[in-house]
Design a protein around this motif. Structure first.
Motif, short mmCIF file in Angstrom:
data_model
loop_
_atom_site.label_atom_id
_atom_site.label_comp_id
_atom_site.label_asym_id
_atom_site.label_seq_id
_atom_site.Cartn_x
_atom_site.Cartn_y
_atom_site.Cartn_z
N LYS A 135 2.06 3.22 -10.42
CA LYS A 135 2.61 4.55 -10.08
C LYS A 135 1.88 5.61 -10.92
CE LYS A 135 5.62 7.93 -9.09
NZ LYS A 135 5.62 8.79 -10.19
N TYR A 160 0.87 -1.21 0.00
CA TYR A 160 0.00 0.00 0.00
C TYR A 160 0.90 1.24 0.00
CZ TYR A 160 1.10 -0.01 5.01
OH TYR A 160 1.76 0.00 6.22
N PRO A 161 0.37 2.36 -0.48
CA PRO A 161 -0.93 2.46 -1.17
C PRO A 161 -0.77 2.09 -2.63
CG PRO A 161 0.07 4.64 -1.02
CD PRO A 161 1.00 3.70 -0.31
N GLU A 199 10.08 -0.33 2.80
CA GLU A 199 9.54 0.72 1.91
C GLU A 199 10.33 0.75 0.61
OE1 GLU A 199 9.52 4.50 3.82
OE2 GLU A 199 7.63 4.14 4.89
N LYS A 223 6.08 6.67 -2.37
CA LYS A 223 6.56 5.54 -1.56
C LYS A 223 5.51 4.44 -1.43
CE LYS A 223 9.89 8.12 1.22
NZ LYS A 223 10.31 8.51 2.59
N LEU A 224 6.02 3.18 -1.46
CA LEU A 224 5.21 1.98 -1.22
C LEU A 224 5.65 1.32 0.09
CD1 LEU A 224 5.13 0.19 -4.70
CD2 LEU A 224 3.16 1.07 -3.46
N THR A 269 0.12 4.51 -6.19
CA THR A 269 0.92 5.40 -5.36
C THR A 269 1.50 6.52 -6.20
OG1 THR A 269 2.75 5.54 -3.81
CG2 THR A 269 3.02 4.06 -5.69
N ASN A 270 1.82 7.65 -5.51
CA ASN A 270 2.52 8.76 -6.19
C ASN A 270 4.00 8.77 -5.84
OD1 ASN A 270 0.31 9.89 -7.55
ND2 ASN A 270 -0.36 10.94 -5.67
#
Length: 622
Positions: free
Chosen positions: A621, A552-553, A593, A559-560, A556-557
């Motif tokens: 992304k 998550y998220p 992360e 970091k995962l 994402t824009n």
């Protein structure tokens, strides 16, 4: 304010009796009724002449020429009445005089005053010359006379003398002196004077105001002269008694008073630089100050007071003044030139005056929409009625033809560069930056373009985002992708994302233990999706439970977060759609992360290794 101009007091000799000519036994007026200006004074002089007295100048004859000049010296004040001459034929005789002697002025006609001329008839002796000489010689004074025939072939008799200026004849009142003879007129420009010569003839004269004479004016005064300052036309009377004259002598004189009333008229108020026209009334002629000419227009440049002097036919004057107000023109301003874009309203408003009129149908301070480039003229009028113009040019600019581009069909997660056209700068909605890639949404995008003139226009484009979702399930050793419509399938080995040749059906029966996934492509839009990996173990086939790993998220824009519930994450690989490993980490932790900020918007895969097992997860992304 009016101002009356007065000339100095006039001295006017009035010889009562026959008004035009001096006569014996008369109270004689030397002029007719008189005209004076209001405010002027006049001196009335009464000249009472006694009987006619005659002095024979000469009758010796013996020589002749066209005419003679001679002097008469007055012992007492006398008035020369007339002359008798001795012509040698029928002719016309002219008579001139001057104050002072004739000697030295025979060739100077301008020094002489013409008295008169008259025709005479030859009789062989003296003949009366019917010219009223009427010249008064004061006591002790010398006057000279020129008596001549104006006929170049008829002469007058004279005698040769002894010396110019010698006394030839005299009586108790006058003395006649020898003179000179000459051609007609005035030596005929030859300069020749024959002298000494003695004029042949008689001199008729009378004594003025001789002892024993009494003069009485109608006003009661008994002097020979009285001052008068009449304010209106007045008749003056005088009477006289003179020794040797048979009766009381009378005469009257009217003194007319001229009172001009001059008024200044014309333009009283103008706007610079208009012409001013001024004119006088009430007299005959008019002169103005400040270099103004009566009834001739001139340009006024400043407020000024002008004075007119009017002169009537008698030479009497009066003045009047007039103030001409010169108003400046208003400082009318239409405003600075400017530009307007198509479809916009403008408002033109004049400044600097009180009322404004525009051309081209424009109303002051009322909005309107221009349709072309026009120079507008405003005419401003102030409270004085003065008018001035100004102009403003409004440049009309058409709006740009802006295009957002055609509507698009895009696959989810595939970036797109939005580029507007037709202008210089562009502004998009939905967070789009012109020329910068972005994974678009399934929506309508609007762009506003602004050109070099600041004019703008907008356009829209609709983006339809197509999403292909792939999933598989296993049954024993068989993997199934479900139903695929208008799609192409390709099974891959998750260990290296290599293609399994020939396996393009929705059902796949692997022959070896391993982890497998299916890549599905939409045949209409070309959108691709890859399923999660499923492990096949013929000794004990097990599908990795999805609940054991959490990512998550998504999307994402940046970091995962990757979390494991029952085993440490030993290694993590980031893979693109082509199977290329972009990044590898070894966290050896239950949670880690991964930062995707440096990557463009796209779909990626995560290979997660833990406890001897591998799982393939899909992330997006934006």
């Amino acid at each position: 304010m009016k101002k009356r101009l007065h000339t100095p007091i006039l001295a006017l000799t009035l010889l009562l009796g026959f008004k035009a000519y001096a006569q014996p036994c008369a109270v004689i007026l030397s002029s007719t009724d008189s005209l004076i200006c209001s405010g002027d004074g006049i001196t009335l002089n009464a000249l009472a002449n006694g009987p006619d007295v005659q002095l024979i100048a000469s009758n010796a004859s013996g020589n002749n020429h066209r005419g003679n000049m001679f002097d008469i010296v007055a012992t007492n004040a006398v008035t020369i009445l007339s002359f008798d001459a001795s012509p040698m034929g029928n002719t016309t005789i002219e008579i001139y005089y001057k104050v002072g002697t004739w000697n030295g002025f025979a060739n100077t006609p301008s020094a002489w005053t013409f008295i008169g001329s008259a025709p005479v008839t030859y009789t062989g002796g003296f003949v009366a010359v019917p010219v009223d000489v009427n010249i008064t010689i004061p006591a002790g004074q010398t006057y000279s006379f020129y008596v001549t025939s104006n006929n170049s072939v008829v002469s007058l008799n004279y005698s040769n003398g002894t010396n110019v200026g010698n006394v030839y004849s005299s009586d108790a009142n006058i003395t006649f002196l020898e003179g000179g003879g000459m051609e007609y007129p005035f030596t005929q420009n030859t300069g020749a004077v024959y002298q000494p010569r003695i004029w042949n003839g008689n001199i008729h004269y009378t004594l003025a105001n001789q002892p024993g004479t009494t003069i009485t004016w109608g006003t009661g005064e008994t002097t020979t002269s009285i001052p008068a300052a009449p304010t209106s036309t007045t008749t003056y009377t005088v009477s006289a008694t003179v020794a040797g004259c048979p009766s009381t002598l009378f005469d009257t004189l009217d003194v007319t008073v001229s009172i001009p009333v001059v008024t200044a008229n014309g333009t009283l108020e103008v706007c610079i630089p208009n012409d001013i026209l001024l004119y006088g009334e009430g007299a005959e002629s008019y002169t103005w100050d400040n270099s103004v000419t009566d009834s001739v227009a001139f340009e006024g440049i400043a407020t000024a007071t002008y004075v007119v002097t009017g002169t009537d036919s008698a030479g009497c004057t009066d003045t009047d003044t007039v103030t001409v107000t010169v108003n400046p023109l208003p400082n009318v301003n239409a405003g600075a030139d400017f530009s307007v874009c198509e479809g916009n309203d403008i408002t033109l408003a004049g400044q600097g005056a009180d009322t404004y009129i525009w051309n081209n149908g424009v109303t002051d301070n009322v909005p309107f929409e221009p349709t072309s480039t026009v120079t507008y003229i405003v005419t401003g009028t102030d409270t004085n009625g003065c008018v001035k113009n100004d102009t403003v040019t409004v440049t009309f600019n058409t709006n740009p033809i802006v295009s957002a581009g055609p509507d698009l069909d895009l696959c989810q997660g595939v970036p797109h560069i939005f580029l507007g056209s037709g202008a210089q700068t562009y502004s998009w909605n939905n967070g789009v930056i012109n020329g910068t890639p972005i994974a678009p949404l399934n929506t309508t995008y609007s762009v506003t373009g602004i050109d070099a003139n600041g004019c703008s226009a907008s356009d829209q484009m609709t983006v339809t985002v197509h999403n292909v979702m792939s999933s598989i399930f296993s049954s024993g050793g068989t993997l199934t992708a479900g139903t695929l419509v208008d799609m192409t399938a390709q099974w891959v080995n998750c260990s290296d994302m290599s293609i399994i040749p020939g396996e393009t059906d929705v059902v796949f029966n692997p022959e070896l233990n391993g982890s497998y996934a299916i890549i599905v492509q939409d045949n209409v839009y070309g959108c691709i999706d890859t399923s999660n990996c499923v492990s096949v173990d013929f000794t004990g086939i097990e599908e990795m439970a999805a609940s054991e790993l959490t990512v998550y998220p998504v999307p994402t824009n940046g970091k995962l977060t990757i979390a494991s519930t029952n085993a440490v994450i030993e290694r993590l690989e980031l893979i693109d759609l082509l199977g290329k490993v972009l990044e590898t980490t070894e966290p050896n932790a239950l949670q880690t992360e991964l930062d995707l900020s440096a990557y463009e918007s796209n779909t990626f895969f995560l290979r997660v290794y833990r406890s001897g097992q591998m799982a393939l997860l899909k992330v997006v992304k934006n």
